[in-house]
Design a protein around this motif. Structure first.
Motif, mmCIF file in Angstrom:
data_model
loop_
_atom_site.group_PDB
_atom_site.id
_atom_site.type_symbol
_atom_site.label_atom_id
_atom_site.label_comp_id
_atom_site.label_asym_id
_atom_site.label_seq_id
_atom_site.Cartn_x
_atom_site.Cartn_y
_atom_site.Cartn_z
ATOM 1 N N MET A 100 -0.448 -6.163 -3.923
ATOM 2 C CA MET A 100 -1.782 -5.668 -3.627
ATOM 3 C C MET A 100 -2.733 -6.798 -3.250
ATOM 4 N N ALA A 101 -2.580 -7.957 -3.880
ATOM 5 C CA ALA A 101 -3.480 -9.081 -3.602
ATOM 6 C C ALA A 101 -3.383 -9.551 -2.162
ATOM 7 N N GLU A 102 -2.284 -9.205 -1.475
ATOM 8 C CA GLU A 102 -2.093 -9.629 -0.091
ATOM 9 C C GLU A 102 -2.201 -8.482 0.900
ATOM 10 N N GLN A 103 -2.355 -7.266 0.404
ATOM 11 C CA GLN A 103 -2.462 -6.098 1.281
ATOM 12 C C GLN A 103 -3.652 -6.213 2.234
ATOM 13 N N ASN A 104 -4.699 -6.940 1.791
ATOM 14 C CA ASN A 104 -5.904 -7.037 2.613
ATOM 15 C C ASN A 104 -5.639 -7.599 3.996
ATOM 16 N N ASN A 105 -4.575 -8.376 4.139
ATOM 17 C CA ASN A 105 -4.269 -8.970 5.435
ATOM 18 C C ASN A 105 -3.855 -7.929 6.473
ATOM 19 N N TYR A 106 -3.460 -6.754 6.008
ATOM 20 C CA TYR A 106 -3.143 -5.642 6.908
ATOM 21 C C TYR A 106 -4.324 -4.691 7.087
ATOM 22 N N LEU A 107 -5.382 -4.875 6.297
ATOM 23 C CA LEU A 107 -6.441 -3.869 6.208
ATOM 24 C C LEU A 107 -7.813 -4.413 6.575
ATOM 25 N N LYS A 108 -7.856 -5.498 7.346
ATOM 26 C CA LYS A 108 -9.120 -6.170 7.632
ATOM 27 C C LYS A 108 -9.854 -5.612 8.845
ATOM 28 N N GLN A 109 -9.267 -4.627 9.519
ATOM 29 C CA GLN A 109 -9.922 -4.040 10.684
ATOM 30 C C GLN A 109 -11.075 -3.127 10.262
ATOM 31 N N LYS A 110 -12.022 -2.945 11.141
ATOM 32 C CA LYS A 110 -13.191 -2.119 10.828
ATOM 33 C C LYS A 110 -12.801 -0.696 10.468
ATOM 34 N N GLU A 111 -11.753 -0.174 11.110
ATOM 35 C CA GLU A 111 -11.387 1.217 10.841
ATOM 36 C C GLU A 111 -10.760 1.392 9.461
ATOM 37 N N ASN A 112 -10.295 0.299 8.862
ATOM 38 C CA ASN A 112 -9.703 0.388 7.530
ATOM 39 C C ASN A 112 -10.661 -0.075 6.437
ATOM 40 N N THR A 113 -11.345 -1.171 6.669
ATOM 41 C CA THR A 113 -12.278 -1.770 5.701
ATOM 42 C C THR A 113 -11.737 -1.766 4.275
ATOM 43 N N GLY A 114 -10.435 -2.060 4.163
ATOM 44 C CA GLY A 114 -9.854 -2.212 2.844
ATOM 45 C C GLY A 114 -9.250 -0.968 2.225
ATOM 46 N N TYR A 115 -9.320 0.162 2.899
ATOM 47 C CA TYR A 115 -8.771 1.400 2.333
ATOM 48 C C TYR A 115 -7.289 1.575 2.684
ATOM 49 N N TYR A 116 -6.527 2.037 1.707
ATOM 50 C CA TYR A 116 -5.147 2.462 1.953
ATOM 51 C C TYR A 116 -4.756 3.409 0.826
ATOM 52 N N ALA A 117 -3.611 4.069 0.975
ATOM 53 C CA ALA A 117 -3.180 5.023 -0.049
ATOM 54 C C ALA A 117 -1.705 4.830 -0.362
ATOM 55 N N GLN A 118 -1.379 4.895 -1.653
ATOM 56 C CA GLN A 118 0.004 4.889 -2.127
ATOM 57 C C GLN A 118 0.420 6.342 -2.337
ATOM 58 N N LEU A 119 1.585 6.716 -1.795
ATOM 59 C CA LEU A 119 2.006 8.116 -1.769
ATOM 60 C C LEU A 119 3.315 8.329 -2.531
ATOM 61 N N PHE A 120 3.405 9.472 -3.214
ATOM 62 C CA PHE A 120 4.650 9.856 -3.890
ATOM 63 C C PHE A 120 4.591 11.346 -4.194
ATOM 64 N N ASP A 121 5.736 11.914 -4.565
ATOM 65 C CA ASP A 121 5.737 13.343 -4.873
ATOM 66 C C ASP A 121 5.954 13.571 -6.363
ATOM 67 N N SER A 122 6.199 14.819 -6.747
ATOM 68 C CA SER A 122 6.243 15.181 -8.158
ATOM 69 C C SER A 122 7.434 14.579 -8.904
ATOM 70 N N ASN A 123 8.376 13.998 -8.178
ATOM 71 C CA ASN A 123 9.546 13.402 -8.814
ATOM 72 C C ASN A 123 9.402 11.905 -9.075
ATOM 73 N N TYR A 124 8.190 11.373 -8.938
ATOM 74 C CA TYR A 124 8.025 9.921 -8.990
ATOM 75 C C TYR A 124 8.445 9.305 -10.317
ATOM 76 N N MET A 125 8.330 10.046 -11.413
ATOM 77 C CA MET A 125 8.669 9.477 -12.718
ATOM 78 C C MET A 125 10.158 9.139 -12.816
ATOM 79 N N THR A 126 10.999 9.884 -12.132
ATOM 80 C CA THR A 126 12.434 9.573 -12.115
ATOM 81 C C THR A 126 12.798 8.695 -10.922
ATOM 82 N N GLN A 127 12.175 8.943 -9.766
ATOM 83 C CA GLN A 127 12.514 8.176 -8.562
ATOM 84 C C GLN A 127 12.196 6.682 -8.720
#
Length: 552
Positions: free
Chosen positions: A358-385
């Motif tokens: 996460m500390a380095e994610q900003n290097n992908y998110l420095k554009q004006k359209e992102n301004t630091g936002y991103y989302a981590q995605l998973f479904d209802s099985n994440y506890m086992t996956q």
């Protein structure tokens, strides 16, 4: 060729320009190289003459941004009061407050100037090494990890000072804060389990945790400042330090601006600059860390005041390649922030191998359209996956604390920053996190294909992490917002935290600690190898510098 210290019509010397560690210095260096290349051909005379060092320095002087321009000296006639102490500290934060109390406990008379109306600090966790409970060689082992994470640009003596003194310092902060009634505990290795053993050497950390959120280190420093004030430290709030005073080459005083006018604070043993970083001086930040231009600032009032005063007094700025810190432990659980789920940006697109911390994610998110936002995605099985992944999963029931749509009791979070969502369809989830649904769905479908194949053909994420396809609703998104937390670069200092001049010589009477001081990190991004090292560093250098100055 100009003499090293000669000044041109601009009044700026070559050495002056090298103090700033940026484009002005680079311009002078380029001129020196070009003019050393020998006599030019006649056809080149006009071009090379424009690169004469005097000319280049004139242009460089014009390029110097406003924060480099030294103000006129404050006249003695403008001083309404003069006060004298052993030690004067400028800045009441995570470095300045411990420094004040440590110095006072060492027998010194201490004054602290603070431009705000109260102590200011942020974060929750400050880490040190408990050498008494660790194996032999623990300090060196952890130091080696820090130096590697900082791409070997750190000053070894500074990292060594933290490694060898941080356990004592952080323990001291906890004890003094608890005595004042602060909400703080030693959580030991809870945040640093990954480096609890380094090459067979067991490591035990002492880790101050001010909390639970929204309680923070800022609240803790308010308590510690109260402890210091009751002991006898004098605090001058709403009194920014504005100018240092030198007698010959020695710094002897700092001038503060109070409500009634300028106050001169004379220090017999030393002035300590502890005013924090420069993230809120947009021009200064753009100059040194242009990659941070489009990120929202997390703090207020951090305008590099101490750094500027130090440079005006003859100090030098850490060379270009400054360290920035961006993360988000609030949108979702901190323990899941580095878990390599599918990540998407604000276009709804996957953009990286998610093992990128996460500390380095900003290097992908420095554009004006992102301004630091991103989302981590998973479904209802994440506890086992993701059960075998590094990190600590939070189950669906406990996760509701970070979900603004859930009506639950919230403890340990900033309610205005939580941003985890769930939905029964991908289209609905896309709407909740504000990304284009069509692109988002295509991104998830592609990722599911790669997970089924067990091979990341797009970004090369290791096979063992290609286990979290999004197939079974409800679907989850932890929307993270990376803001600029801090700029961790400043004045060049030696191992004793004394500010250095352009020749590497300590300026007598002047010290810098915390984010006013440079040389500790050096990596482009703040390393998370030791979670809580930023506050731990501030506490440590505040503690040891205060103690050392008192003993002078």
């Amino acid at each position: 060729m100009m003499k090293e210290n000669a000044k041109g019509a601009s009044g700026i010397s070559r050495r002056d320009l090298f103090k700033f560690g940026g484009v002005a210095a680079a311009g002078v260096a380029s001129a020196s190289l070009l003019t050393a290349c020998g006599k030019p051909a006649e056809s080149e005379v006009e071009v090379v003459s424009a690169l004469d060092p005097a000319v280049v320095m004139g242009h460089a002087a014009q390029m110097i941004p406003s924060f480099f321009v030294e103000p006129a000296p404050i006249a003695d006639s403008e001083i309404v009061e003069t006060k004298e102490y052993d030690i004067v500290i400028v800045g009441a934060g995570a470095a300045g407050v411990p420094c004040a109390l440590s110095a006072f406990e060492g027998g010194a008379s201490v004054a602290v100037l603070q431009k705000e109306s109260k102590p200011i600090a942020q974060g929750n966790t400050g880490t040190g090494i408990n050498l008494e409970e660790s194996g032999e060689g623990a300090a060196a082992a952890v130091m080696g990890q820090v130096l590697k994470a900082c791409t070997y640009r750190s000053k070894v003596d500074l990292v060594r000072a933290w490694a060898e003194n941080s356990g004592e310092a952080v323990k001291w902060v906890i004890e003094r804060s608890l005595a004042g009634g602060a909400q703080v505990a030693d959580i030991k290795n809870a945040m640093a389990a990954a480096i609890s053993n380094i090459d067979g050497v067991p490591i035990t950390f002492v880790t101050s945790q001010f909390g639970p959120k929204p309680y923070s280190a800022g609240d803790g420093m308010e308590v510690l400042a109260k402890v210091a004030a009751e002991a006898g430290v004098e605090f001058f709030f709403n009194t920014p330090g504005v100018q240092l005073v030198k007698e010959g080459e020695k710094v002897i005083a700092v001038i503060g601006k109070g409500e009634a006018g300028y106050i001169k604070f004379v220090a017999k043993k030393g002035i300590v600059l502890a005013t924090g970083d420069f993230q809120n001086d947009q021009e200064m930040c753009d100059y040194y860390i242009p990659d941070a231009k489009n990120f929202v600032r997390k703090q207020m009032g951090k305008t590099g005041d101490g750094i500027k005063m130090g440079v005006w007094a003859g100090g030098i700025m850490e060379n270009i390649g400054h360290t920035k810190c961006l993360h988000d432990f609030d949108g979702g659980p901190a323990s899941m922030c580095d878990m390599p789920f599918l990540n998407v940006n604000m276009k709804g697109e996957r953009y990286c191998n998610e093992t990128c911390e996460m500390a380095e994610q900003n290097n992908y998110l420095k554009q004006k359209e992102n301004t630091g936002y991103y989302a981590q995605l998973f479904d209802s099985n994440y506890m086992t996956q993701a059960a075998a992944w590094p990190g600590r999963l939070v189950d669906p029931e406990a996760l509701k604390v970070w979900m603004p749509e859930e009506e639950v009791e919230r403890v340990g979070v900033f309610e205005d920053l939580i941003s985890t969502y769930k939905a029964d369809t991908l289209e609905e989830l896309a709407e909740k996190i504000g990304v284009p649904a069509d692109t988002f769905v295509k991104t998830v479908e592609r990722y599911n294909e790669l997970c089924a194949k067990g091979l990341d053909l797009d970004f090369g994420k290791p096979k063992k992490f290609m286990t979290t396809s999004l197939m079974t609703p409800p679907f989850y998104a932890m929307k993270r917002w990376q803001r600029l937390t801090g700029t961790f670069s400043g004045l060049e200092v030696n191992g004793d935290s004394a500010v250095l001049d352009a020749n590497g010589v300590p300026i007598e009477g002047l010290y810098a600690i915390g984010n006013c001081a440079g040389g500790y990190f050096g990596s482009p991004d703040y390393p998370m190898v030791v979670p809580g090292q930023s506050l731990g560093r501030c506490y440590t250098f505040g503690y040891i510098v205060g103690k050392a100055l008192a003993a002078k």
